[in-house]
Scaffold this motif. Structure first.
Motif, short mmCIF file in Angstrom:
data_model
loop_
_atom_site.label_atom_id
_atom_site.label_comp_id
_atom_site.label_asym_id
_atom_site.label_seq_id
_atom_site.Cartn_x
_atom_site.Cartn_y
_atom_site.Cartn_z
N VAL A 47 0.87 -1.24 -0.13
CA VAL A 47 0.12 -0.22 0.32
C VAL A 47 0.98 1.22 0.08
O VAL A 47 1.93 1.26 0.85
N GLU A 48 0.52 2.34 -1.00
CA GLU A 48 1.22 3.31 -0.85
C GLU A 48 0.73 4.50 0.15
O GLU A 48 -0.20 4.53 0.82
N ILE A 49 2.09 4.94 0.80
CA ILE A 49 1.74 5.91 1.91
C ILE A 49 2.33 7.23 1.24
O ILE A 49 3.43 7.53 1.07
N ALA A 50 1.44 8.41 1.43
CA ALA A 50 1.89 9.81 1.01
C ALA A 50 3.12 10.16 1.47
O ALA A 50 3.03 10.02 2.93
N ASP A 51 4.17 10.50 0.80
CA ASP A 51 5.20 11.28 1.36
C ASP A 51 5.98 12.19 0.66
O ASP A 51 5.87 12.05 -0.57
N PRO A 52 6.18 13.23 1.06
CA PRO A 52 6.82 14.47 0.45
C PRO A 52 7.92 13.96 -0.45
O PRO A 52 8.33 14.73 -1.54
N ASN A 53 8.90 13.10 0.00
CA ASN A 53 10.22 13.04 -0.69
C ASN A 53 10.12 11.53 -1.34
O ASN A 53 10.99 11.48 -2.34
N LEU A 54 9.54 10.56 -1.01
CA LEU A 54 9.99 9.24 -1.38
C LEU A 54 8.61 8.66 -1.92
O LEU A 54 7.45 8.98 -1.70
N ASP A 55 8.77 7.52 -2.90
CA ASP A 55 7.81 6.42 -3.22
C ASP A 55 7.76 5.73 -2.07
O ASP A 55 8.42 4.51 -1.98
N LEU A 56 6.86 5.71 -1.12
CA LEU A 56 6.85 4.96 0.12
C LEU A 56 5.59 3.91 0.16
O LEU A 56 4.71 4.29 -0.22
N LEU A 183 6.10 -5.08 -7.49
CA LEU A 183 6.52 -3.69 -7.84
C LEU A 183 7.18 -3.82 -9.39
O LEU A 183 7.51 -2.83 -9.90
N GLY A 184 7.45 -5.31 -9.71
CA GLY A 184 7.90 -5.26 -11.13
C GLY A 184 9.54 -4.95 -11.04
O GLY A 184 10.05 -5.34 -12.07
N ARG A 185 10.09 -5.02 -9.91
CA ARG A 185 11.52 -4.79 -9.77
C ARG A 185 11.96 -4.83 -8.39
O ARG A 185 10.95 -4.59 -7.52
N ALA A 186 12.95 -4.68 -8.10
CA ALA A 186 13.51 -4.63 -6.52
C ALA A 186 13.40 -3.37 -5.97
O ALA A 186 13.67 -2.37 -6.75
N PRO A 187 12.76 -3.28 -4.62
CA PRO A 187 12.71 -1.90 -4.24
C PRO A 187 14.11 -1.31 -4.03
O PRO A 187 15.16 -1.98 -3.96
N ASP A 188 14.45 0.21 -3.99
CA ASP A 188 15.56 0.84 -3.63
C ASP A 188 16.17 0.43 -2.28
O ASP A 188 17.32 -0.03 -2.05
N VAL A 303 12.20 5.41 8.65
CA VAL A 303 12.36 6.00 7.25
C VAL A 303 12.29 7.34 7.64
O VAL A 303 13.18 8.32 6.68
N GLU A 304 11.65 8.10 8.48
CA GLU A 304 11.92 9.60 8.75
C GLU A 304 13.13 9.85 9.33
O GLU A 304 13.90 10.87 8.88
N ARG A 305 13.93 8.96 10.11
CA ARG A 305 15.06 9.29 10.65
C ARG A 305 16.12 9.04 9.28
O ARG A 305 17.14 10.10 9.01
N LEU A 306 15.99 8.07 8.55
CA LEU A 306 16.92 7.83 7.62
C LEU A 306 16.82 8.97 6.33
O LEU A 306 17.60 9.17 5.82
N SER A 307 15.60 9.34 6.21
CA SER A 307 15.29 10.52 5.15
C SER A 307 15.99 11.84 5.82
O SER A 307 16.86 12.43 4.97
N ALA A 308 15.95 12.11 7.10
CA ALA A 308 16.48 13.24 7.54
C ALA A 308 18.23 13.13 7.32
O ALA A 308 18.64 14.23 7.27
N GLU A 309 18.49 12.07 7.53
CA GLU A 309 20.24 11.84 7.50
C GLU A 309 20.51 11.69 5.90
O GLU A 309 21.98 11.55 5.87
N GLY A 310 19.45 11.62 4.94
CA GLY A 310 20.15 11.72 3.70
C GLY A 310 20.51 10.02 3.07
O GLY A 310 20.97 10.01 2.08
N ALA A 311 20.15 9.26 3.98
CA ALA A 311 20.38 7.68 3.57
C ALA A 311 19.30 7.40 2.51
O ALA A 311 19.58 6.41 1.69
N THR A 317 12.33 4.26 -4.39
CA THR A 317 10.93 3.41 -3.69
C THR A 317 11.60 2.64 -2.47
O THR A 317 12.69 2.06 -2.33
N VAL A 318 10.92 2.86 -1.48
CA VAL A 318 11.17 2.38 0.01
C VAL A 318 9.99 1.64 0.27
O VAL A 318 8.72 2.24 0.32
N VAL A 319 10.42 0.38 0.93
CA VAL A 319 9.21 -0.60 1.41
C VAL A 319 9.37 -0.68 2.82
O VAL A 319 10.57 -0.94 3.38
N CYS A 320 8.33 -0.37 3.66
CA CYS A 320 8.52 -0.77 5.05
C CYS A 320 7.67 -2.02 5.49
O CYS A 320 6.60 -2.28 4.89
#
Ligand SMILES: [Zn+2]
Length: 341
Positions: A47-56, A183-188, A303-311, A317-320
């Motif tokens: 399921v997609e979760i709206a995110d300002p930076n990522l395809d989450l 996804l049709g491919r491996a996530p990032d 994800v929020e921590r990793l985004s803030a750190e630039g990881a 495309t990030v999957v939790c």
């Protein structure tokens, strides 16, 4: 064949052999041929979760038959034990693994002897008891329940251990293959709460080095996060404290060395978050109609921590992995979200 991750010894494949005589974990050198027990294994929703930076996206493992990802592994492990002729199985989990193994043992006609700390929350044992497990409450620390289980195994019962069994991993590998097909491919990147690390290791088997793997622990129990930061190859010795993230409270993960290797080889990381990070992440999910158990919300908090750190780079495309259903822990959710009435 089974091969030892520590000493490279090889022994014939056998689901009754749960570890190497040297104490190391064993891995299958080829896929098991056993048919999984099917209590309604499904392709879990992505399921997609709206995110300002990522395809989450979140993969909702709580929709598996007993409400957690553990069903993927139990379906193969218990089927393998039954095919080998086992009639009695022993386990020492009081959480989602115990519930899942109990359901699959019931389906396969195996009796389950479940050893659990006397301090375990009775609510967590309801599923296992409902499925007919004999629950043995053991006084003392968590290790005492494990010791009691090992004594029963030494007396001849089959050890249905999710943390050690390579047959369990064969089941969790389906998670990775399924995700790639969706996804049709491996996530990032893939972000997974980690106690024993069996879902992460299954994903690694399926996705290889194509996806960065991030393991998330609680600051109350950091054998892997401490080892990762220190550059160590094996889990650190720690004393666990209390956390609402009860699903990742494993002080000595047998496959911890493999988790550290997987994370490093894929360019990921291990991080640890406090209970204070779980509330906002759980609220974010609940507000869009998704309710995992608090342990699972560690992934979205990370994800929020990793985004803030630039990881995590913008647009990736990030999957939790949402490892368990929210109804597993209604009291904890009410507490974390400060619900009243
Ligand atoms: Zn060995």
């Amino acid at each position: 064949m089974l091969i030892c991750a520590s000493c490279n010894a090889r022994v014939p494949a056998d689901p009754l052999v749960w570890r190497c005589p040297c104490g190391g974990v064993l891995d299958l050198t080829e896929p098991p041929t056993v048919d999984p027990i099917d209590l309604g294994l499904i392709t879990t929703p992505l399921v997609e979760i709206a995110d300002p930076n990522l395809d989450l996206r979140v993969k909702i493992e709580g929709q598996l038959p007993t409400g957690s990802f553990k069903d993927r592994g139990s379906a193969v492990l218990v089927a393998a034990l039954a095919a080998r002729g086992a009639t009695v199985a022993v386990a020492d989990s009081s959480g989602n693994a115990g519930a899942s193994i109990a359901a699959h043992c019931a389906a396969a006609g195996l009796r389950l002897e479940l050893y659990t700390p006397a301090t375990a929350s009775p609510g967590k044992l309801v599923q296992a008891r409902a499925h007919g497990a004999d629950v043995h409450l053991i006084d003392g620390p968590r290790q005492a329940a494990t010791d009691a289980a090992r004594a029963a195994v030494a007396a001849g019962a089959a050890y249905a251990t999710h943390a050690w069994s390579p047959y369990f991993l064969a089941g969790t590998a389906v998670f990775g293959r399924e995700l790639e097909a969706q996804l049709g491919r491996a996530p990032d990147a893939l972000v997974i709460p980690v106690g024993a690390g069996t879902l992460l290791l299954g994903a690694w088997q399926a996705l290889g080095g194509r996806t960065r793997l991030y393991a998330v622990q609680s600051v109350a129990c950091t054998p892997l996060a401490t080892a990762f930061t220190a550059g160590a190859d094996e889990p650190a010795e720690i004393v666990p404290e209390r956390s609402v993230a009860e699903g990742v409270m494993m002080a000595r993960p047998p496959r911890g060395g493999q988790v550290l290797q997987a994370v490093r080889e894929t360019g990921g990381a291990v991080l640890a978050l406090g209970d204070d990070a779980i509330g906002p992440a759980l609220h974010r999910l609940a507000a869009v109609g998704v309710l995992p158990e608090p342990t699972a919300a560690l992934s979205v908090a990370a994800v929020e921590r990793l985004s803030a750190e630039g990881a995590l780079a913008p647009g990736e495309t990030v999957v939790c992995a949402l490892t368990g259903h929210g109804l597993k822990a209604p009291a904890a959710i009410a507490d974390v979200l400060r619900l009243s009435g």
